[in-house]
Design a protein around this motif. Structure first.
Motif, short mmCIF file in Angstrom:
data_model
loop_
_atom_site.label_atom_id
_atom_site.label_comp_id
_atom_site.label_asym_id
_atom_site.label_seq_id
_atom_site.Cartn_x
_atom_site.Cartn_y
_atom_site.Cartn_z
N LYS A 18 3.75 42.23 16.03
CA LYS A 18 3.72 42.41 14.57
C LYS A 18 3.78 43.89 14.19
O LYS A 18 4.39 44.26 13.19
N GLY A 19 3.15 44.74 14.98
CA GLY A 19 3.19 46.18 14.70
C GLY A 19 4.59 46.73 14.81
O GLY A 19 5.04 47.52 13.96
N ILE A 20 5.32 46.32 15.86
CA ILE A 20 6.70 46.76 16.02
C ILE A 20 7.56 46.23 14.88
O ILE A 20 8.44 46.93 14.37
N GLU A 21 7.30 44.99 14.46
CA GLU A 21 8.07 44.41 13.36
C GLU A 21 7.91 45.24 12.09
O GLU A 21 8.89 45.53 11.38
N LEU A 22 6.69 45.66 11.77
CA LEU A 22 6.45 46.46 10.57
C LEU A 22 7.21 47.79 10.64
O LEU A 22 7.82 48.22 9.66
N ILE A 23 7.18 48.41 11.82
CA ILE A 23 7.88 49.69 11.99
C ILE A 23 9.39 49.50 11.87
O ILE A 23 10.08 50.31 11.21
N GLU A 26 10.52 48.95 8.20
CA GLU A 26 10.52 50.16 7.37
C GLU A 26 11.81 50.95 7.53
O GLU A 26 12.31 51.54 6.57
N SER A 27 12.33 50.99 8.75
CA SER A 27 13.54 51.78 9.01
C SER A 27 14.82 50.96 8.90
O SER A 27 15.89 51.51 8.60
N GLU A 116 12.60 56.78 16.59
CA GLU A 116 13.65 57.60 17.20
C GLU A 116 14.27 56.90 18.40
O GLU A 116 15.50 56.90 18.57
N ALA A 117 13.44 56.28 19.22
CA ALA A 117 13.93 55.60 20.42
C ALA A 117 14.80 54.40 20.06
O ALA A 117 15.86 54.18 20.66
N ILE A 118 14.37 53.62 19.08
CA ILE A 118 15.15 52.47 18.63
C ILE A 118 16.49 52.93 18.06
O ILE A 118 17.55 52.39 18.39
#
Length: 211
Positions: A18-23, A26-27, A116-118
């Motif tokens: 869920k944390g990765i999903e939120l990040i 946003e981008s 940045e990595a994504i």
């Protein structure tokens, strides 16, 4: 940034997914984020969804499958894979990249670094931190000066990690679905390749960057 992306997050912890999903949202507001809490679910999703990027933890429920990148690409050759792991970057990053990952990132990174990595993996096809770049460069220029752990095969690497984590031969055999005699053979090969004669010495090689 990109629109209509399909991103798969593979992690056995809900809070991480869920944390990765939120990040990501946003981008990449128009991205579709899919989740898998194990490798079987991940493969099933990849079979039916045109996934652009997999954010992948290589250790699920305490078990590492170094061949998961290869298995993923059997179903979609051009998929991008960013390994997102608790492992030390300098010790493990190059190994995962050599085994098919397009990038490696430690989970102790900042939100900005994850973005940045994504972005880099999607735009350029890879993400290498300065540490990983230097490690890969050293391996390419002179393999004899690389970390001795790189001498191990993938299966030997898995067995070595379990040994230093305190697992016995029976537990390792059960987890890897191999014979106890095979575990003993791997242990002998590991000690010979790394020139060690006990688990304490083996553990030091996994904790220290010898380059």
């Amino acid at each position: 940034m990109e629109s209509y992306l399909n991103i798969l997050v593979v992690d056995d912890y809900l809070v991480v997914r869920k944390g990765i999903e939120l990040i990501i949202n946003e981008s990449y507001p128009n991205a579709n984020v899919y989740f898998a809490e194990n490798y079987t679910e991940a493969i099933e999703i990849i079979k039916i969804v045109a996934i652009d990027l997999v954010v992948l933890d290589v250790i699920i429920n305490g078990f590492e499958d170094i061949k998961i990148m290869e298995n993923i690409r059997k179903h979609k050759k051009d998929i991008k894979i960013l390994v997102f792991s608790c492992h030390e970057e300098e010790l493990y990053g190059a190994r995962y990249i050599k085994n098919g990952a397009d990038g490696f990132l430690n989970k102790d990174c900042s939100e900005a670094t994850l973005v940045e990595a994504i972005h880099s993996t999607l735009k350029t096809g890879s993400y290498y931190s300065s540490n990983v770049k230097e490690k890969l460069k050293k391996i390419k220029v002179n393999k004899t000066k690389s970390n001795p752990i790189d001498r191990l095969s993938n299966r030997e690497f898995e067995v070595a990690k379990m040994l230093i984590e305190g697992s016995g031969n029976l537990e390792i055999a059960n987890r890897l679905n191999i014979q106890m005699s095979t575990v003993s053979t791997y242990k002998i090969r590991i000690f010979e390749k790394l020139d060690v004669n006990n688990i304490v010495a083996l553990s030091k090689l996994f904790k220290v960057d010898v380059n």
